[in-house]
Design a protein around this motif. Structure first.
Motif, PDB file in Angstrom:
ATOM      1  N   LEU B  66      10.885  20.110  -9.811  1.00  0.00           N
ATOM      2  CA  LEU B  66      11.922  19.423  -9.046  1.00  0.00           C
ATOM      3  C   LEU B  66      11.555  19.109  -7.588  1.00  0.00           C
ATOM      4  CD1 LEU B  66      15.187  20.995 -10.461  1.00  0.00           C
ATOM      5  CD2 LEU B  66      14.137  18.829 -11.026  1.00  0.00           C
ATOM      6  N   PRO B  67      10.900  20.020  -6.831  1.00  0.00           N
ATOM      7  CA  PRO B  67      10.560  19.649  -5.450  1.00  0.00           C
ATOM      8  C   PRO B  67       9.682  18.405  -5.353  1.00  0.00           C
ATOM      9  CG  PRO B  67      10.294  21.988  -5.757  1.00  0.00           C
ATOM     10  CD  PRO B  67      10.592  21.420  -7.098  1.00  0.00           C
ATOM     11  N   TRP B  68       8.720  18.260  -6.271  1.00  0.00           N
ATOM     12  CA  TRP B  68       7.873  17.067  -6.271  1.00  0.00           C
ATOM     13  C   TRP B  68       8.731  15.828  -6.497  1.00  0.00           C
ATOM     14  CZ3 TRP B  68       6.615  13.283  -9.897  1.00  0.00           C
ATOM     15  CH2 TRP B  68       5.520  12.467  -9.548  1.00  0.00           C
ATOM     16  N   LEU B  69       9.660  15.938  -7.475  1.00  0.00           N
ATOM     17  CA  LEU B  69      10.545  14.807  -7.756  1.00  0.00           C
ATOM     18  C   LEU B  69      11.386  14.475  -6.531  1.00  0.00           C
ATOM     19  CD1 LEU B  69      11.750  12.856  -9.840  1.00  0.00           C
ATOM     20  CD2 LEU B  69      13.411  14.602 -10.387  1.00  0.00           C
ATOM     21  N   PHE B  70      11.838  15.508  -5.823  1.00  0.00           N
ATOM     22  CA  PHE B  70      12.687  15.260  -4.663  1.00  0.00           C
ATOM     23  C   PHE B  70      11.913  14.542  -3.566  1.00  0.00           C
ATOM     24  CE2 PHE B  70      14.955  16.346  -0.786  1.00  0.00           C
ATOM     25  CZ  PHE B  70      16.204  15.876  -1.147  1.00  0.00           C
ATOM     26  N   LEU B  71      10.650  14.941  -3.376  1.00  0.00           N
ATOM     27  CA  LEU B  71       9.805  14.242  -2.401  1.00  0.00           C
ATOM     28  C   LEU B  71       9.703  12.762  -2.755  1.00  0.00           C
ATOM     29  CD1 LEU B  71       7.851  14.774   0.023  1.00  0.00           C
ATOM     30  CD2 LEU B  71       6.044  14.784  -1.678  1.00  0.00           C
ATOM     31  N   LYS B  72       9.491  12.487  -4.036  1.00  0.00           N
ATOM     32  CA  LYS B  72       9.394  11.094  -4.497  1.00  0.00           C
ATOM     33  C   LYS B  72      10.699  10.355  -4.232  1.00  0.00           C
ATOM     34  CE  LYS B  72       5.379  10.821  -5.558  1.00  0.00           C
ATOM     35  NZ  LYS B  72       4.573   9.923  -4.759  1.00  0.00           N
ATOM     36  N   ILE B  73      11.840  11.057  -4.450  1.00  0.00           N
ATOM     37  CA  ILE B  73      13.133  10.414  -4.238  1.00  0.00           C
ATOM     38  C   ILE B  73      13.289  10.025  -2.776  1.00  0.00           C
ATOM     39  CG2 ILE B  73      15.617  10.859  -4.177  1.00  0.00           C
ATOM     40  CD1 ILE B  73      15.315  12.430  -6.725  1.00  0.00           C
ATOM     41  N   VAL B  74      12.883  10.925  -1.871  1.00  0.00           N
ATOM     42  CA  VAL B  74      12.997  10.615  -0.439  1.00  0.00           C
ATOM     43  C   VAL B  74      12.111   9.423  -0.089  1.00  0.00           C
ATOM     44  CG1 VAL B  74      12.572  11.497   1.868  1.00  0.00           C
ATOM     45  CG2 VAL B  74      13.624  12.958   0.168  1.00  0.00           C
ATOM     46  N   GLN B  75      10.846   9.457  -0.566  1.00  0.00           N
ATOM     47  CA  GLN B  75       9.933   8.351  -0.255  1.00  0.00           C
ATOM     48  C   GLN B  75      10.482   7.021  -0.728  1.00  0.00           C
ATOM     49  OE1 GLN B  75       6.260   9.377  -2.058  1.00  0.00           O
ATOM     50  NE2 GLN B  75       5.593  10.735  -0.394  1.00  0.00           N
ATOM     51  N   SER B  76      10.947   6.978  -1.995  1.00  0.00           N
ATOM     52  CA  SER B  76      11.358   5.680  -2.510  1.00  0.00           C
ATOM     53  C   SER B  76      12.713   5.271  -1.937  1.00  0.00           C
ATOM     54  CB  SER B  76      11.386   5.688  -4.033  1.00  0.00           C
ATOM     55  OG  SER B  76      12.105   6.783  -4.499  1.00  0.00           O
ATOM     56  N   SER B  77      13.541   6.242  -1.512  1.00  0.00           N
ATOM     57  CA  SER B  77      14.787   5.870  -0.834  1.00  0.00           C
ATOM     58  C   SER B  77      14.475   5.134   0.460  1.00  0.00           C
ATOM     59  CB  SER B  77      15.606   7.105  -0.498  1.00  0.00           C
ATOM     60  OG  SER B  77      16.108   7.700  -1.647  1.00  0.00           O
ATOM     61  N   LEU B  78      13.508   5.667   1.233  1.00  0.00           N
ATOM     62  CA  LEU B  78      13.151   5.021   2.490  1.00  0.00           C
ATOM     63  C   LEU B  78      12.579   3.637   2.223  1.00  0.00           C
ATOM     64  CD1 LEU B  78      11.667   8.078   4.370  1.00  0.00           C
ATOM     65  CD2 LEU B  78      13.825   6.923   4.800  1.00  0.00           C
ATOM     66  N   HIS B  79      11.728   3.537   1.186  1.00  0.00           N
ATOM     67  CA  HIS B  79      11.142   2.238   0.852  1.00  0.00           C
ATOM     68  C   HIS B  79      12.225   1.225   0.481  1.00  0.00           C
ATOM     69  CE1 HIS B  79       8.363  -0.678  -0.767  1.00  0.00           C
ATOM     70  NE2 HIS B  79       9.005  -0.646  -1.918  1.00  0.00           N
ATOM     71  N   LEU B  80      13.174   1.672  -0.358  1.00  0.00           N
ATOM     72  CA  LEU B  80      14.232   0.761  -0.801  1.00  0.00           C
ATOM     73  C   LEU B  80      15.138   0.371   0.362  1.00  0.00           C
ATOM     74  CD1 LEU B  80      15.561  -0.599  -3.240  1.00  0.00           C
ATOM     75  CD2 LEU B  80      16.908   1.435  -3.575  1.00  0.00           C
ATOM     76  N   SER B  81      15.412   1.320   1.282  1.00  0.00           N
ATOM     77  CA  SER B  81      16.240   0.989   2.445  1.00  0.00           C
ATOM     78  C   SER B  81      15.566  -0.082   3.287  1.00  0.00           C
ATOM     79  CB  SER B  81      16.467   2.225   3.303  1.00  0.00           C
ATOM     80  OG  SER B  81      17.028   3.247   2.539  1.00  0.00           O
ATOM     81  N   LYS B  82      14.239   0.038   3.444  1.00  0.00           N
ATOM     82  CA  LYS B  82      13.505  -0.979   4.206  1.00  0.00           C
ATOM     83  C   LYS B  82      13.628  -2.334   3.534  1.00  0.00           C
ATOM     84  CE  LYS B  82       9.906   1.889   5.598  1.00  0.00           C
ATOM     85  NZ  LYS B  82       8.521   2.177   5.243  1.00  0.00           N
ATOM     86  N   LEU B  83      13.517  -2.358   2.207  1.00  0.00           N
ATOM     87  CA  LEU B  83      13.637  -3.629   1.476  1.00  0.00           C
ATOM     88  C   LEU B  83      14.998  -4.258   1.727  1.00  0.00           C
ATOM     89  CD1 LEU B  83      12.166  -3.077  -2.090  1.00  0.00           C
ATOM     90  CD2 LEU B  83      11.177  -4.311  -0.191  1.00  0.00           C
ATOM     91  N   ILE B  84      16.064  -3.416   1.633  1.00  0.00           N
ATOM     92  CA  ILE B  84      17.417  -3.960   1.718  1.00  0.00           C
ATOM     93  C   ILE B  84      17.699  -4.467   3.122  1.00  0.00           C
ATOM     94  CG2 ILE B  84      19.849  -3.324   1.645  1.00  0.00           C
ATOM     95  CD1 ILE B  84      19.183  -1.473  -0.678  1.00  0.00           C
ATOM     96  N   LEU B  85      17.201  -3.731   4.146  1.00  0.00           N
ATOM     97  CA  LEU B  85      17.519  -4.114   5.523  1.00  0.00           C
ATOM     98  C   LEU B  85      16.616  -5.227   6.032  1.00  0.00           C
ATOM     99  CD1 LEU B  85      18.265  -0.612   7.039  1.00  0.00           C
ATOM    100  CD2 LEU B  85      19.865  -2.374   6.346  1.00  0.00           C
ATOM    101  N   ASN B  86      15.526  -5.516   5.321  1.00  0.00           N
ATOM    102  CA  ASN B  86      14.648  -6.609   5.729  1.00  0.00           C
ATOM    103  C   ASN B  86      15.387  -7.946   5.575  1.00  0.00           C
ATOM    104  OD1 ASN B  86      12.641  -8.578   5.892  1.00  0.00           O
ATOM    105  ND2 ASN B  86      11.093  -7.158   5.115  1.00  0.00           N
ATOM    106  N   PRO B  87      15.468  -8.762   6.661  1.00  0.00           N
ATOM    107  CA  PRO B  87      16.222 -10.009   6.572  1.00  0.00           C
ATOM    108  C   PRO B  87      15.703 -10.948   5.485  1.00  0.00           C
ATOM    109  CG  PRO B  87      15.637  -9.516   8.843  1.00  0.00           C
ATOM    110  CD  PRO B  87      14.929  -8.521   7.998  1.00  0.00           C
ATOM    111  N   ALA B  88      14.403 -10.858   5.167  1.00  0.00           N
ATOM    112  CA  ALA B  88      13.842 -11.768   4.158  1.00  0.00           C
ATOM    113  C   ALA B  88      14.130 -11.291   2.742  1.00  0.00           C
ATOM    114  CB  ALA B  88      12.339 -11.888   4.369  1.00  0.00           C
ATOM    115  N   LEU B  89      14.636 -10.072   2.578  1.00  0.00           N
ATOM    116  CA  LEU B  89      14.919  -9.461   1.272  1.00  0.00           C
ATOM    117  C   LEU B  89      13.733  -9.607   0.311  1.00  0.00           C
ATOM    118  CD1 LEU B  89      17.430  -7.991   0.184  1.00  0.00           C
ATOM    119  CD2 LEU B  89      18.070 -10.083  -0.971  1.00  0.00           C
TER     120      LEU B  89
END
Lengths: 99, 177
Positions: B66-89
């Motif tokens: 589970l800790p490894w999975l949680f690390l992955k969740i944090v990484q991809s959450s940040l990546h997805l947030s960047k995608l969503i907030l990028n004006p070019a989408l």
């Protein structure tokens, strides 16, 4: 301790807001489901950690852990069921035109 | 249908009773007796139907995963947030088939659950009888149909890292399901 819990709750709120923006901006149900999964994976987690820190050591913390465990088990199931239903009913995922 | 051992029945009833006390929060005798009777009834009603006997070593290894999975969740959450907030989408959603050689249903379920839990990827199908024609190549019960929001999100799937992690969890385990 209170400052720490406020920081956690604010970080959780950030992800909840980003998820809401995502639901508005993204083009179809498949990609919107990704935005929603942001809410339950990190948004809810940070909010609940903030609440747990605010509570300190008490019985309510165990309840918060129970809520967290249930969220992490049930949300993927619900997301998967929604997406599978959308796919099976024949909805085509949105594709970027240029590719 | 394999009947469940009586030790497990007691364990399950105790777990239900602890949950009852936790959620009711009252310690007067009427609540405790009512909770006790109900937890034993529920555990007994379910006893003949579940083939599930806890394998504590396997559950321990799942908890270590589970800790490894949680690390992955944090990484991809940040990546997805960047995608969503990028004006070019800059999203590029795609459906992809992920082949696995896990060979057990419990492992495939854990993998599908991990994929959906990670923001940016969602498991859409596991069994392949109702998959869109374009993707239903051959009948392979262990293949997953995954919707990913862009190429980076799908990285751990196409590189097989997630599958390797899960295969490690289930390595050397007696096959039950």
């Amino acid at each position: 301790m209170d400052i720490l819990s406020v920081l956690f709750i604010l970080a959780g709120l950030f992800f909840l807001i980003v998820a809401a923006i995502g639901v508005i901006r993204l083009p179809d149900v498949f990609s919107r489901a990704h935005a929603v999964s942001l809410t339950d994976s990190l948004g809810a987690f940070l909010m609940l950690v903030g609440l747990a820190l605010h509570e300190g050591l008490s019985k309510n913390n165990l309840k918060i852990i129970a809520v967290l465990a249930l969220l992490y088990i049930q949300n993927p199931v619900i997301t998967h069921a929604t997406i599978r239903a959308a796919l099976r009913s024949g909805l085509k995922p949105w594709r970027r035109e240029s590719s | 249908m394999r009947p469940v051992s009586s030790e497990f029945l007691v364990l399950k009833a105790t777990a239900l009773f602890v949950l009852w006390v936790l959620l009711s929060g009252s310690f007067d005798w009427i609540h405790l007796v009512l909770g006790g009777v109900l937890s034993f009834t529920v555990a007994w009603l379910n006893s003949g139907h579940s083939p599930f006997v806890p394998n504590f070593r396997l559950w321990g290894k799942i908890f270590l995963y589970l800790p490894w999975l949680f690390l992955k969740i944090v990484q991809s959450s940040l990546h997805l947030s960047k995608l969503i907030l990028n004006p070019a989408l800059p999203i590029d959603p795609r459906l992809l088939r992920v082949e696995t050689n896990l060979g057990r249903r419990a492992a495939v379920v854990l993998m599908g659950n991990s994929i959906t839990l990670t923001p940016g990827t969602i498991t859409a199908e596991i069994d392949h009888d109702v998959v869109p024609e374009a993707l239903a190549a051959e009948a392979d019960p262990d293949a997953l149909l995954v919707h990913a929001i862009d190429e980076t999100s799908a990285g751990d799937l196409t590189s097989g890292r997630l599958e390797a992690k899960i295969a490690e969890v289930f390595k050397n385990e007696e096959r039950r399901w």
